[in-house]
Design an enzyme around this catalytic site. Structure first.
Site, PDB file in Angstrom:
ATOM      1  N   ASP A  44       0.830  -1.204   0.000  1.00 38.53           N
ATOM      2  CA  ASP A  44       0.000   0.000   0.000  1.00 38.53           C
ATOM      3  C   ASP A  44       0.865   1.255   0.000  1.00 38.53           C
ATOM      4  O   ASP A  44       0.617   2.201  -0.755  1.00 38.53           O
ATOM      5  CB  ASP A  44      -0.919  -0.018   1.219  1.00 38.53           C
ATOM      6  CG  ASP A  44      -1.735   1.259   1.354  1.00 38.53           C
ATOM      7  OD1 ASP A  44      -2.699   1.422   0.595  1.00 38.53           O
ATOM      8  OD2 ASP A  44      -1.393   2.087   2.215  1.00 38.53           O
ATOM      9  N   GLU A 114      -2.187  -5.160  -3.606  1.00 40.57           N
ATOM     10  CA  GLU A 114      -1.188  -4.448  -2.808  1.00 40.57           C
ATOM     11  C   GLU A 114      -0.149  -5.404  -2.238  1.00 40.57           C
ATOM     12  O   GLU A 114       1.042  -5.074  -2.171  1.00 40.57           O
ATOM     13  CB  GLU A 114      -1.879  -3.676  -1.683  1.00 40.57           C
ATOM     14  CG  GLU A 114      -2.720  -2.512  -2.184  1.00 40.57           C
ATOM     15  CD  GLU A 114      -3.482  -1.810  -1.092  1.00 40.57           C
ATOM     16  OE1 GLU A 114      -3.777  -0.609  -1.257  1.00 40.57           O
ATOM     17  OE2 GLU A 114      -3.792  -2.448  -0.057  1.00 40.57           O
TER      18      GLU A 114
END
Length: 230
Positions: A44, A114
């Site tokens: 992320d 992610e």
């Protein structure tokens, strides 16, 4: 190269040296404690920075607020799920019995996307993962037209999410105002009664503090699987 992943490596455009990193990036917590959650956390941050940098360089006249909103649109929700599907990640996700059939769930696809980025970063280096991310995002970024794109401010976006899910609108209130008149700091609280959520944010004006509070609440809703529907 592990034979069963050779096709996946070709789709990703990256060959893992340590394929166990990829396995973990694809493994949901319903399967084992050794799952993708830590890699998702790392990925992320890596993704957010890479997209922030490319937007900063490509849209030189765009103000900070608009850059943040555009980045948020590119690194959250439906965009990640669609990219994950286009890269066939859904075909390789490893789920436990309690989550069978969840390969197409948007939240799981976002998380895996992610996590794979985090795994590539650990398996290589920043320059390599950046190159991979930009290749995946190239069609999206090249198609951005600031004359036609409508980037909503955080309060408008939050309102849209809540209305689409039949939830009452948030309430904003000033908790404190600190500092001298010319350098005041506003602390604002945003509340969603239906979801029992309460977030706090600060800004140099009430408007800025409310926008930041709305952005925080959007992030919390995203973690619960609530996104703006297209």
């Amino acid at each position: 190269m592990v034979p069963e992943y050779s096709r996946f490596y070709n789709i990703l455009g990256y060959n893992f040296k340590d394929y166990t990193l990829l396995i973990r990036a694809l493994t949901h917590r319903s399967k084992t404690k050794k799952n993708y959650e830590r890699l998702e956390f790392l990925g992320d941050s890596v993704l957010s920075f890479v997209i922030a940098e490319v937007l900063y360089k490509q849209f030189t006249d765009l103000a900070e607020g608009k850059l943040s909103q555009l980045r948020s649109k590119l690194v959250k929700g439906t965009t990640l799920a669609q990219l994950a599907s286009s890269l066939k990640m859904d075909e390789y996700i490893i789920l436990g019995a309690s989550e069978q059939g969840g390969h197409k769930r948007e939240k799981i696809l976002e998380d895996v996307f992610e996590a794979v980025i985090g795994a590539i970063y650990l398996d290589s280096d920043f320059a390599t993962v950046k190159k991979v991310i930009l290749k995946w995002y190239q069609p999206i970024i090249s198609s951005i037209n600031l004359d036609t794109i409508k980037v909503k401010d955080s309060k408008s976006k939050l309102q849209e999410i809540l209305l689409q899910n039949a939830l009452s609108l948030p309430e904003y209130s000033i908790e404190t105002i600190d500092g001298k008149d010319h350098e005041q700091q506003f602390t604002v609280v945003a509340m969603s009664k239906d979801l029992n959520l309460r977030v706090k944010a600060q800004g140099t004006s009430r408007k800025k503090a409310e926008q930041k509070a709305a952005e925080k609440m959007i992030e919390m809703l995203s973690q619960q699987g609530l996104h703006e529907k297209k």
